[in-house]
Every structure is written in structure tokens, then in C-alpha cells.
Design an enzyme around this catalytic site. Structure first.
Site, PDB file in Angstrom:
ATOM      1  N   LYS A 160      54.987  28.918  55.138  1.00 27.76           N
ATOM      2  CA  LYS A 160      54.898  30.373  54.988  1.00 27.76           C
ATOM      3  C   LYS A 160      54.288  30.730  53.636  1.00 27.76           C
ATOM      4  O   LYS A 160      53.703  31.806  53.476  1.00 27.76           O
ATOM      5  CB  LYS A 160      56.273  31.032  55.184  1.00 27.76           C
ATOM      6  CG  LYS A 160      57.399  30.499  54.308  1.00 27.76           C
ATOM      7  CD  LYS A 160      57.473  31.158  52.952  1.00 27.76           C
ATOM      8  CE  LYS A 160      58.520  30.511  52.081  1.00 27.76           C
ATOM      9  NZ  LYS A 160      58.606  31.127  50.739  1.00 27.76           N
ATOM     10  N   THR A 217      58.058  36.815  52.243  1.00 31.09           N
ATOM     11  CA  THR A 217      57.151  36.208  51.263  1.00 31.09           C
ATOM     12  C   THR A 217      55.733  36.762  51.350  1.00 31.09           C
ATOM     13  O   THR A 217      55.024  36.818  50.351  1.00 31.09           O
ATOM     14  CB  THR A 217      57.118  34.679  51.464  1.00 31.09           C
ATOM     15  OG1 THR A 217      58.451  34.184  51.505  1.00 31.09           O
ATOM     16  CG2 THR A 217      56.381  33.987  50.338  1.00 31.09           C
TER      17      THR A 217
END
Length: 300
Positions: A160, A217
């Protein structure tokens, strides 16, 4: 519990605060303390490793002679560029009999340090210890769920960061919400390919360690990887962007590692490929995203 916490960065310091608030006795070790200082920590009930991924192997070597019955909770996110190993797999190599667990999920350190709520995942294969750690480490601010897929949980947590760099570029170029949503969705598909190739479970991708961590994120200015992507969009070089961030951007080495892995396993990862082109200065941000739009039309 008595907890030995390895790593005094933003995440390690936040975990020390959270665990201390829950009544645990936490002893913090920083790399500046030196390896000799580790000896005083080996009789705790739990070891928590929150160092940057690059520092995991040297620590694992140092702890290989410790009491192998003490559980270790790995909080480091990344992939080894040479082997494709996750942090817990590196720990397994040096401490094969130690019970190992993984903590991952949407846990931006600054928000948790400020008392804001979050949920994350504890992953492991020892069901009794996993349930005990879930109960002991959950708090008013951090709600922990558990799963039995440490590999998928770690791979999602590593990849990610790569997609977050791409999202930072996308937003830095002001390409809009449609572009960001499309990018994150296709990024999630790339994460799923790698998780499956490494033996992780598909459902992990859609939980807190996958989709949850990606959303946090790849959309928050608190994320170093997202801010790094913003800086690349401004036209900064990789070295200048890293200097601006002033901290480790795990997505940079992870991108190189996952593409090496993809080459071995014949995986197509177009977003990660364009991120690597940007990091290496071989493509400008607008051209990188344009190349993604020009790819051959296909089934989703």
C-alpha cells in the site's frame, strides 16, 4: 505485561504510549542505545519490533540467542529487495521457534498519538496466543481484530506504500477524485496479485490490513509516502523529495523489491512499474499517469 519495544521512531514511540496507557510496563530500545543494551530486555513477556524494515535483519540476528518462547510482534512494513521476504519471514529465519505475530492496518502514528481512534489487525497462527494478545493490547484508542494470514497482512501493509506514492502524485497533479478512485482501485488489484502469488488469503486484501491501510496511507498528508508522491508531482527529484520528507519512505525500496518479485513470478504491476520509473527519474509524473491511461483496453 512487560514489553520490550524495539524502535524509537514515530510508530515505536506511539506504541509505547498506547501500551503504557493500558497498564503494561514498556521498556523502549533505540538503535542509538547500541546492541549491548538489548541484553537487559530479553526477559519480558512480549517483544515488539517497530524499527524501519531495513533494520529488521540485524536485530533478528542479535535476538537469535534470546529465549525462543517469548512471543514477538512485528510492526515493520516492507519487502526484502533480494528475497522478497516480509519482516516476520526474516524473523522466522533467525528465530525459527519463536511465536511470531504481525500488527498492521490504518494506524497513522500522529493520529493515535493525539488520542484519535483506529482499528488494526493482529495476525498469527497460534490461536490461543493471538486471542490473548488481542485482548491485552487493545485499548480505548486502538481496537484490534485478528486473522490467521500473517503473509497477506504483511504484503498488503508493504504494497500500500507503493500505491500511496502514486496517489500522492495523482493528487499533486490535481487530477481529481475520479482519477484517485480509479488509481486506488487498480492499485488494490495489484496488491491482490502479489498477495495471492505469495500464498496470502484473498479476504485479507479487503480488510483493515489491505483496503483500510491503503485508504489511510494514500489519502492523508500524515503519510510520508503520500507526501513523497506530492513532492515528485512538483518536479522534485527523488533525493530532493526524500530530503523534504526527512524520514524513511518505505514505499521506495518496497517498489524495487516487489517489481523484482513480479519479474520472477511473471506478474503485471503497471502502477508499481510507473512509480519505479518516477523514482529513478526516467519519466515525468504526467507522462507516467498518461501511460497508465493508454494501456490496452481489457476486462477489469
Amino acid at each position: 505485561m512487560s514489553i520490550s519495544l524495539l524502535g524509537g521512531g514515530a510508530w515505536g514511540s506511539t506504541l509505547k504510549h498506547l501500551f503504557g496507557q493500558s497498564g503494561h510496563r514498556v521498556e523502549l530500545w533505540r538503535r542509538s542505545n547500541g546492541f549491548d543494551a538489548l541484553a537487559t530486555l530479553q526477559h519480558s513477556d512480549l517483544v515488539v519490533c517497530a524499527v524501519a524494515f531495513a533494520g529488521v535483519e540485524s536485530l533478528a540476528l542479535q535476538l537469535s540467542s534470546w529465549n525462543c518462547h517469548t512471543p514477538l510482534l512485528s510492526c515493520s512494513k516492507g519487502l526484502d529487495p533480494l528475497t522478497g521476504s516480509t519482516a516476520s519471514q526474516i524473523w522466522q529465519k533467525y528465530c525459527p521457534r519463536r511465536p511470531l505475530f504481525v500488527l498492521s492496518g490504518p494506524n497513522l502514528a500522529k493520529e493515535l498519538a493525539n488520542g484519535l481512534p483506529a482499528a488494526s489487525v493482529l495476525a498469527g497462527t497460534d490461536q490461543l496466543l493471538l486471542a490473548k494478545l488481542q485482548k491485552e493490547l487493545s485499548s480505548d484508542c486502538l481496537r484490534l481484530y485478528r486473522n490467521n494470514d500473517p503473509v497477506g497482512t504483511e504484503v498488503a501493509g508493504a504494497l500500500k506504500n507503493v500505491i500511496a506514492i502514486a496517489a500522492g502524485v495523482c493528487d499533486g497533479l490535481c487530477l481529481g477524485a475520479n482519477a484517485r478512485a480509479s488509481l486506488l482501485t487498480r492499485g488494490l488489484a495489484e496488491m491482490g496479485l502479489v498477495i495471492q502469488a505469495l500464498g496470502g488469503k484473498a479476504e485479507t486484501l479487503y480488510g483493515l490490513a489491505g483496503l483500510g491501510d491503503l485508504l489511510a496511507t494514500a489519502t492523508s498528508a500524515l503519510s510520508r509516502n503520500y507526501r513523497f508522491g506530492n513532492a515528485l508531482a512538483e518536479g522534485l527529484t527523488t533525493s530532493a523529495a526524500l530530503e523534504r520528507i526527512g524520514a524513511i519512505v518505505e514505499g521506495v525500496p518496497t517498489c524495487e523489491a516487489v517489481l523484482a518479485l513480479a519479474a520472477k513470478k511473471h506478474l503485471s504491476l503497471p502502477i508499481a512499474t510507473e512509480v519505479q520509473q518516477l523514482v529513478e527519474g526516467r519519466c515525468d509524473p504526467r507522462r507516467a499517469l498518461q501511460k497508465l491511461m493508454e494501456r490496452e483496453l481489457r476486462h477489469e
